[in-house]
Design an enzyme around this catalytic site. Structure first.
Site, mmCIF file in Angstrom:
data_model
loop_
_atom_site.group_PDB
_atom_site.id
_atom_site.type_symbol
_atom_site.label_atom_id
_atom_site.label_comp_id
_atom_site.label_asym_id
_atom_site.label_seq_id
_atom_site.Cartn_x
_atom_site.Cartn_y
_atom_site.Cartn_z
ATOM 1 N N ASP A 154 44.303 49.751 34.091
ATOM 2 C CA ASP A 154 45.192 48.790 34.738
ATOM 3 C C ASP A 154 46.162 48.171 33.726
ATOM 4 O O ASP A 154 46.116 48.483 32.525
ATOM 5 C CB ASP A 154 44.317 47.725 35.427
ATOM 6 C CG ASP A 154 44.926 47.208 36.719
ATOM 7 O OD1 ASP A 154 46.160 47.325 36.880
ATOM 8 O OD2 ASP A 154 44.182 46.668 37.558
ATOM 9 N N GLU A 187 49.922 51.123 36.508
ATOM 10 C CA GLU A 187 50.921 50.246 35.896
ATOM 11 C C GLU A 187 51.887 49.721 36.950
ATOM 12 O O GLU A 187 52.836 49.016 36.618
ATOM 13 C CB GLU A 187 51.592 51.077 34.777
ATOM 14 C CG GLU A 187 52.570 50.386 33.889
ATOM 15 C CD GLU A 187 53.983 50.459 34.444
ATOM 16 O OE1 GLU A 187 54.848 49.820 33.840
ATOM 17 O OE2 GLU A 187 54.224 51.148 35.463
ATOM 18 N N TRP A 188 51.621 50.075 38.195
ATOM 19 C CA TRP A 188 52.318 49.550 39.385
ATOM 20 C C TRP A 188 53.789 49.971 39.478
ATOM 21 O O TRP A 188 54.569 49.374 40.234
ATOM 22 C CB TRP A 188 52.218 48.017 39.465
ATOM 23 C CG TRP A 188 50.911 47.470 39.024
ATOM 24 C CD1 TRP A 188 49.675 47.910 39.425
ATOM 25 C CD2 TRP A 188 50.677 46.413 38.091
ATOM 26 N NE1 TRP A 188 48.693 47.187 38.799
ATOM 27 C CE2 TRP A 188 49.278 46.261 37.993
ATOM 28 C CE3 TRP A 188 51.515 45.584 37.339
ATOM 29 C CZ2 TRP A 188 48.688 45.322 37.145
ATOM 30 C CZ3 TRP A 188 50.935 44.631 36.520
ATOM 31 C CH2 TRP A 188 49.543 44.502 36.426
ATOM 32 N N GLY A 189 54.193 50.937 38.665
ATOM 33 C CA GLY A 189 55.573 51.421 38.765
ATOM 34 C C GLY A 189 56.581 50.613 37.979
ATOM 35 O O GLY A 189 57.769 50.949 37.964
ATOM 36 N N ASP A 210 50.069 46.709 44.654
ATOM 37 C CA ASP A 210 48.887 47.041 45.460
ATOM 38 C C ASP A 210 49.191 47.215 46.945
ATOM 39 O O ASP A 210 50.040 46.529 47.502
ATOM 40 C CB ASP A 210 47.835 45.932 45.318
ATOM 41 C CG ASP A 210 47.199 45.940 43.939
ATOM 42 O OD1 ASP A 210 47.687 46.668 43.052
ATOM 43 O OD2 ASP A 210 46.221 45.213 43.760
HETATM 44 C C1 GLA Z 1 45.087 45.474 40.170
HETATM 45 C C2 GLA Z 1 45.097 46.928 40.636
HETATM 46 C C3 GLA Z 1 44.144 47.089 41.806
HETATM 47 C C4 GLA Z 1 42.748 46.688 41.381
HETATM 48 C C5 GLA Z 1 42.738 45.257 40.832
HETATM 49 C C6 GLA Z 1 41.414 44.903 40.195
HETATM 50 O O1 GLA Z 1 45.588 44.619 41.151
HETATM 51 O O2 GLA Z 1 46.402 47.312 40.976
HETATM 52 O O3 GLA Z 1 44.161 48.419 42.278
HETATM 53 O O4 GLA Z 1 42.266 47.587 40.426
HETATM 54 O O5 GLA Z 1 43.744 45.083 39.843
HETATM 55 O O6 GLA Z 1 41.403 43.611 39.659
#
Ligand code: GLA
Length: 407
Positions: A154, A187-189, A210
């Site tokens: 993450d 890394e969410w992009g 997410d």
């Molecule tokens: C981030 C990630 C999620 C999950 C949470 C856990 O938000 O994007 O997919 O793994 O952390 O805390």
């Protein structure tokens, strides 16, 4: 030593060390040749993870037919870890995992499944547990010793870290530990991981923030910051990223919400169909121990899964959009096309796909099979039209007839 045998030994040595050096930077080509399939604890359980729940889930993966349908990984997300010991080794929560992570991994392996864990490139995970920063090589050795097969890494608490360098570092550490471990970049992009994820040996990378268990729109986080994304919001963010995916390196639009209760069964069928069309990792996120038959039927639809797992690894694209009505198509290895007719609106509508959108000539005759009804619908020329329920899909496979190909 004779000069020529010295040179020979030197070249052998260089070859060996050279290939080791390369191995440290490049993923094995045998990793994740089709999108990884499995289950992850986060979407349903959050921090409420435990040895018993994970073992029960692994058992359910067998009993529910999910393993037979291709699901492999049982992945524990955040909150399994509580601290580091005096030597800096990561410590699993002794209350929730009293037998330790190796025993749990052994159990999962004993069922013929694979085991995944979660950590974070920064100082702390998103839930505030110890992160991996500065411990990458140490943690990689620990994970390899425990039998970890998949690591989701993450991006919380990374301050000024460089994303590409951070993920290259953990991949090199995993490779040096000597166990094949799928690397899931989470890394969410933000730093466009599709541009560098493959180069640093990532096998999949999140393209967005997410997912949340709803059909459309976004939801603010409890602290008021923005946002987690409904299924369609995530879908829209995939447009344009298709060409970055391929065998061993996939765009990840986040884990499945199928079965978590926030959408209707029709909406979950749409979610599952679209993720398969996108060659997305199919990581279920519901309670497999207590699934309704309808949810189990969605997650184990082998005809839809076959689209996701097609060996060509060609991610599908949106080939047509007219208001709420969309056509998504994906080229398959046998020359056929998987097509999703998506109705985002709230009334039933007719949707057509034209052969031109699929890269077929109009004259071509093709057989059409409905992948949810499990039914051959006959032969069509030039286009195929179906009535699509609100928030629903019709998903078909369109296969040119042999006689047509000879024309
Ligand atoms: C981030 C990630 C999620 C999950 C949470 C856990 O938000 O994007 O997919 O793994 O952390 O805390």
């Amino acid at each position: 030593m004779h000069r020529s045998s010295f040179i020979f030994s030197l070249s052998v040595w260089l070859l060996i060390t050279g290939s080791f050096a390369q191995e440290n930077n490049v993923p094995s080509p045998a990793f994740a040749l089709t999108p990884p399939m499995g289950w992850n604890s986060w979407n349903k359980f959050g921090c409420n993870v435990s040895d018993g729940m994970i073992r029960g889930t692994a058992d359910a993966m067998i009993k529910s037919g999910m393993k037979d349908a291709g699901y492999q990984y049982v992945n524990v997300d955040d909150c399994w870890q509580v601290s580091r010991d005096a030597n800096g080794n990561i410590v699993a929560d002794p209350q929730r995992f009293p037998y330790g992570m190796k025993a749990l991994a052994d159990y999962v392996h004993s069922l013929g499944l694979k085991f995944g864990l979660y950590s974070d490139a920064g100082s702390k995970t998103c839930a505030g547990r110890p992160g991996g920063l500065g411990h990458e090589y140490q943690d990689a050795l620990t994970y390899a010793a425990w039998g970890v097969d998949y690591l989701k890494y993450d991006w919380c608490n990374t301050t000024t870290q460089d994303a590409k360098a951070s993920y290259a570092n953990i991949r090199a550490a995993l490779n040096a530990a000597g166990r094949p471990i799928v690397l899931s970049i989470c890394e969410w992009g933000t730093a466009k991981p599709w541009l560098w994820g493959k180069d640093v040996g990532g096998n999949l990378w999140r393209t967005t923030g997410d997912i949340t268990d709803k059909w459309s729109g976004q939801t603010k986080w409890p602290d008021g910051s923005c946002c987690s994304n409904g299924m369609l919001a995530i879908l829209d963010l995939q447009v344009g990223l298709e060409s970055y995916a391929g065998p061993g390196h996939w765009n990840d639009p986040d884990m499945l919400e199928v079965g978590n209760g926030g959408m209707t069964d029709a909406e979950y069928r749409s979610h599952f169909s679209l993720w398969s069309l996108l060659a997305a990792p199919l990581i279920a996120g519901n309670d497999l121990r207590a699934m309704r038959p309808q949810i189990q039927a969605i997650l184990t639809n082998k005809e839809v899964i076959a689209v996701d797992q097609d060996v060509l690894g060609h991610e599908g694209t949106r080939v047509n959009k007219s208001g709420d009505l969309e056509v998504w198509a994906r080229q398959l290895s046998d020359g056929s096309r998987a097509v999703v007719l998506l109705n985002r609106g709230s009334a039933e509508q007719e949707i057509s796909t034209h052969w031109q959108d699929l890269g077929y000539p109009d004259y071509l005759s093709a057989s059409v099979r409905d992948l949810w009804a499990h039914k051959d619908l006959g032969k069509f020329t030039g286009k195929f039209t179906a009535r699509v329920a609100p928030h629903g899909v019709v998903m078909v496979k369109i296969r040119p007839s042999d006689s047509s190909l000879k024309q």
